[in-house]
Design an enzyme around this catalytic site. Structure first.
Site, PDB file in Angstrom:
ATOM      1  N   LYS A 188       0.816  -0.980   0.023  1.00  0.00           N
ATOM      2  CA  LYS A 188      -0.181   0.016  -0.016  1.00  0.00           C
ATOM      3  C   LYS A 188       0.787   1.218   0.124  1.00  0.00           C
ATOM      4  O   LYS A 188       1.469   1.668   1.031  1.00  0.00           O
ATOM      5  CB  LYS A 188      -0.920  -0.036   1.261  1.00  0.00           C
ATOM      6  N   GLU A 262       9.504   1.218  11.138  1.00  0.00           N
ATOM      7  CA  GLU A 262      10.343   2.030  10.738  1.00  0.00           C
ATOM      8  C   GLU A 262       9.841   3.772  10.832  1.00  0.00           C
ATOM      9  O   GLU A 262       8.946   3.911   9.922  1.00  0.00           O
ATOM     10  CB  GLU A 262      10.816   2.027   9.453  1.00  0.00           C
ATOM     11  N   CYS A 296      13.737  10.690   7.149  1.00  0.00           N
ATOM     12  CA  CYS A 296      13.531  10.418   8.508  1.00  0.00           C
ATOM     13  C   CYS A 296      14.795  10.417   9.313  1.00  0.00           C
ATOM     14  O   CYS A 296      14.774  10.574  10.425  1.00  0.00           O
ATOM     15  CB  CYS A 296      13.062   8.905   8.560  1.00  0.00           C
ATOM     16  N   GLU A 396       9.354  15.781  15.615  1.00  0.00           N
ATOM     17  CA  GLU A 396       9.947  16.008  14.403  1.00  0.00           C
ATOM     18  C   GLU A 396       9.157  16.873  13.138  1.00  0.00           C
ATOM     19  O   GLU A 396       7.784  16.802  13.210  1.00  0.00           O
ATOM     20  CB  GLU A 396       9.489  14.403  13.937  1.00  0.00           C
TER      21      GLU A 396
HETATM   22  P1  NAD Z   1       2.072   8.415   7.919  1.00  0.00           P
HETATM   23  O1  NAD Z   1       2.269   7.788   9.195  1.00  0.00           O
HETATM   24  O2  NAD Z   1       0.846   9.495   8.026  1.00  0.00           O
HETATM   25  O3  NAD Z   1       1.790   7.365   6.693  1.00  0.00           O
HETATM   26  C1  NAD Z   1       2.761   6.534   6.193  1.00  0.00           C
HETATM   27  C2  NAD Z   1       1.753   5.546   5.399  1.00  0.00           C
HETATM   28  O4  NAD Z   1       0.953   4.753   6.797  1.00  0.00           O
HETATM   29  C3  NAD Z   1       0.988   5.808   4.434  1.00  0.00           C
HETATM   30  O5  NAD Z   1       0.727   4.945   3.465  1.00  0.00           O
HETATM   31  C4  NAD Z   1      -0.403   6.039   5.322  1.00  0.00           C
HETATM   32  O6  NAD Z   1      -1.484   6.066   4.360  1.00  0.00           O
HETATM   33  C5  NAD Z   1      -0.209   4.754   6.177  1.00  0.00           C
HETATM   34  N1  NAD Z   1      -1.057   4.940   7.313  1.00  0.00           N
HETATM   35  C6  NAD Z   1      -1.305   5.976   8.308  1.00  0.00           C
HETATM   36  N2  NAD Z   1      -2.137   5.800   9.245  1.00  0.00           N
HETATM   37  C7  NAD Z   1      -2.188   4.363   9.214  1.00  0.00           C
HETATM   38  C8  NAD Z   1      -2.582   3.425  10.096  1.00  0.00           C
HETATM   39  N3  NAD Z   1      -3.214   3.763  11.336  1.00  0.00           N
HETATM   40  N4  NAD Z   1      -2.722   2.101   9.889  1.00  0.00           N
HETATM   41  C9  NAD Z   1      -1.931   1.692   8.785  1.00  0.00           C
HETATM   42  N5  NAD Z   1      -1.620   2.536   7.668  1.00  0.00           N
HETATM   43  C10 NAD Z   1      -1.461   3.724   7.990  1.00  0.00           C
HETATM   44  O7  NAD Z   1       3.560   9.093   7.928  1.00  0.00           O
HETATM   45  P2  NAD Z   1       3.957  10.150   6.233  1.00  0.00           P
HETATM   46  O8  NAD Z   1       3.395  11.558   6.626  1.00  0.00           O
HETATM   47  O9  NAD Z   1       3.315   9.519   5.062  1.00  0.00           O
HETATM   48  O10 NAD Z   1       5.456  10.017   6.264  1.00  0.00           O
HETATM   49  C11 NAD Z   1       6.384  10.574   7.213  1.00  0.00           C
HETATM   50  C12 NAD Z   1       6.691   9.847   8.320  1.00  0.00           C
HETATM   51  O11 NAD Z   1       7.338   8.672   7.870  1.00  0.00           O
HETATM   52  C13 NAD Z   1       7.751  10.707   9.114  1.00  0.00           C
HETATM   53  O12 NAD Z   1       7.434  10.584  10.618  1.00  0.00           O
HETATM   54  C14 NAD Z   1       9.116   9.815   8.919  1.00  0.00           C
HETATM   55  O13 NAD Z   1      10.024  10.306   9.771  1.00  0.00           O
HETATM   56  C15 NAD Z   1       8.660   8.518   8.725  1.00  0.00           C
HETATM   57  N6  NAD Z   1       9.674   7.931   7.738  1.00  0.00           N
HETATM   58  C16 NAD Z   1      10.399   6.857   8.524  1.00  0.00           C
HETATM   59  C17 NAD Z   1      11.455   6.268   7.706  1.00  0.00           C
HETATM   60  C18 NAD Z   1      12.280   5.027   8.577  1.00  0.00           C
HETATM   61  O14 NAD Z   1      12.919   4.375   7.869  1.00  0.00           O
HETATM   62  N7  NAD Z   1      12.344   5.178   9.888  1.00  0.00           N
HETATM   63  C19 NAD Z   1      11.816   6.574   6.563  1.00  0.00           C
HETATM   64  C20 NAD Z   1      10.888   7.280   5.995  1.00  0.00           C
HETATM   65  C21 NAD Z   1      10.099   8.157   6.585  1.00  0.00           C
END
Ligand code: NAD
Length: 493
Positions: A188, A262, A296, A396
């Site tokens: 997804k 992650e 991230c 963050e």
């Molecule tokens: P987000 O958590 O809003 O969404 C990430 C993904 O999860 C999207 O596909 C979203 O549709 C889905 N999602 C959201 N809530 C969900 C739930 N309750 N159940 C299942 N799926 C759900 O994050 P974002 O704004 O898209 O991305 C930025 C974040 O990602 C930042 O916090 C960043 O640090 C983190 N990130 C972490 C890493 C790592 O490797 N640690 C890498 C890249 C980004």
């Protein structure tokens, strides 16, 4: 299923189908996702949005492929052959992939080509090679004299959920080891960046995987929630925010679904007083401001010795105020727009908060430079004289905003670095490598850089500690996340 136009600037793309188990189908809910260019603020694509019915179909198809299909039962070398075909195709489509990522989420094209596409391609190749060395099966002498066969079997049906910021890299480091291990997969992508995932689906179709092995379902949070709670999912491999990660872990708890998470970060750069200010500033620019600060493991808390604070702030200010901001399709652009208006507002709110909290604004603080009249831009912004208790130092921000905090001595610096909910990355800047390694051992993070931001390497496990999540990707540890271990004890016949 072909795109209606390669470049989202010249034609609105229509992707009316979802890739479910190897076939393109119309979505059950009949809704679409509008992909909007962060630079022009115009719609560049209409993409079929998945709903719960499509998730159910994809999971059913993945379950059947895992329980009865050939993929998990193939010899590893046969799976390697298939994934190698994907890698060859991927290589050819690299320019298209980079264009799509720049179009959908605004990554500057130079960064998109290098880190968003070439890095995943190179990582794909390295993971394919590493699969040959992974210990899929071994025999150990048992304590009672018998042989024990240890088998590492595919974990099952895997849900892969990724964010928009590095969509291909984050997909590849999950999808490729999962495929090589023999899992079946429902991917997804995020609603902000579905186009790259659909191009990947085109390639997966061309490669000719057995039915059911991979599905690609663009959709929002509701789709993710339905997917992770599905009883036929054996493992969730999630990358995203810490808040969402907590919800995923909670949803998976009752079914004991395996998870790897992650999550977010607020990583520190510990600058020792022997580090050259210009070298540090140049390193921080690439470690913290690439992808317009939407990384991230960006180093966003810059810890400097109180007695040399001014030298480092001046060097950072010079570098940050000279960065080229503009159209992400221009190869000379270093800072592009943020992904959405919501993200731009969020970052702007943090900048206002930092000023209210009493941090000193050194450069930036504005949305767009005067030569840009649209798009979700935020100029690189530097705060100094900040305190680690301020929210701009604890939360963050996920944009081009850095916070400089002074420390008294090395112990104080390590204490400040560790005084964070997060534990994703960190770094130390010094000419004394031994001291750097000593400090690396004292900071509780999953990754660390000495005189650089942490550099992703396919051979090295990547992941976080504390609220940055658990589980590791890449390296042998990355395969371990997609297998379950079975011990077979052999008695005398
Ligand atoms: P987000 O958590 O809003 O969404 C990430 C993904 O999860 C999207 O596909 C979203 O549709 C889905 N999602 C959201 N809530 C969900 C739930 N309750 N159940 C299942 N799926 C759900 O994050 P974002 O704004 O898209 O991305 C930025 C974040 O990602 C930042 O916090 C960043 O640090 C983190 N990130 C972490 C890493 C790592 O490797 N640690 C890498 C890249 C980004």
């Amino acid at each position: 299923m072909a795109d209606s136009g390669r470049d989202g600037r010249s034609a609105v793309q229509n992707r009316e189908h979802l890739f479910v188990g190897g076939a393109w189908i119309r979505p059950g809910i009949g809704k679409t996702i509008e992909v909007v260019s962060p630079h022009t603020e115009c719609v560049v694509a209409q993409v079929a949005a998945a709903g719960p019915v499509d998730v159910d179909l994809a999971v059913r198809s993945a379950r059947a492929a895992f329980d009865r299909g050939p993929w998990p039962r193939l010899d590893i070398l046969d799976r390697v052959d298939v994934v190698r075909r994907l890698e060859t195709l991927y290589d050819k489509r690299r320019p298209d992939m980079a264009d799509l990522i720049t179009t959908e989420m605004g990554a500057p094209t130079t960064f998109a080509n290098r880190a968003q596409v070439s890095l995943p391609w190179m990582t794909m190749k390295a993971l394919i090679d590493a699969a040959a060395d992974f210990s899929w099966q071994e025999v150990r002498p048992g304590h009672y004299g018998q042989d024990i066969v240890i088998r590492r079997e595919p974990v099952g049906v895997v849900a892969i959920i990724v964010p928009w910021n590095m969509p291909q890299f984050l997909t590849v480091i999950k999808l490729i080891p999962a495929l090589l291990a023999g899992c079946t997969i429902v991917l997804k992508p995020s609603p902000e960046a579905p186009l790259d995932a659909l191009l990947l689906a085109d390639m997966l179709e061309e490669v000719g995987l057995p039915p059911g092995v991979v599905s690609v379902l663009p959709g929002g949070r509701d789709v993710g929630e339905h997917l992770v709670a599905h009883p036929d999912i054996d493992k969730v491999s999630f990358t995203g925010s810490t808040a969402a990660g907590r919800q995923v872990a909670a949803a998976c708890a009752s079914g004991l679904t395996r998870t790897s998470l992650e999550l977010g970060g607020k990583s520190a750069a510990i600058v020792l007083d022997d580090a050259d200010p210009e070298t540090v500033a140049a390193g921080i620019r690439s470690a913290s401001l690439s992808n317009s600060g939407q990384i991230c493991n960006a180093l966003t808390r810059i810890l400097v010795p109180a007695n040399r604070s001014r030298d480092y702030v001046d060097a950072l200010s010079t570098v940050m105020s000279s960065m080229r901001i503009g159209d992400p399709a221009d190869p000379s652009t270093e800072v592009g727009p943020l992904v959405t208006r919501r993200q731009q507002t969020r970052v702007r709110n943090y900048i206002e908060l930092g000023q209210r909290e009493g941090a000193r604004l050194i450069v930036g603080g504005t949305e767009r430079p005067s030569h840009i009249n649209r798009g979700w831009y935020v100029c690189p912004t530097l705060f100094a004289d900040a305190d680690n208790g301020m929210r701009i130092a604890r939360e963050e921000i996920f944009g081009p905003v850095l916070t400089v905090i002074s420390y008294r001595d090395v112990d104080d610096a390590v204490t400040i670095a560790n005084d964070s909910e997060y534990g994703l990355a960190g770094s130390v800047w010094t000419s004394d490598i031994d001291l750097g390694l000593t400090i690396a051992a004292r900071v509780r993070t999953g990754t660390f850089g000495v005189n650089q931001g942490y550099t992703m390497d396919p051979a090295a496990p990547f992941g976080g500690m504390k609220s940055s999540g658990y589980g590791r990707e890449l390296g042998h540890e990355g395969f371990a996340g997609f297998v379950d271990t079975k011990s077979i004890s052999i008695g005398k016949p």
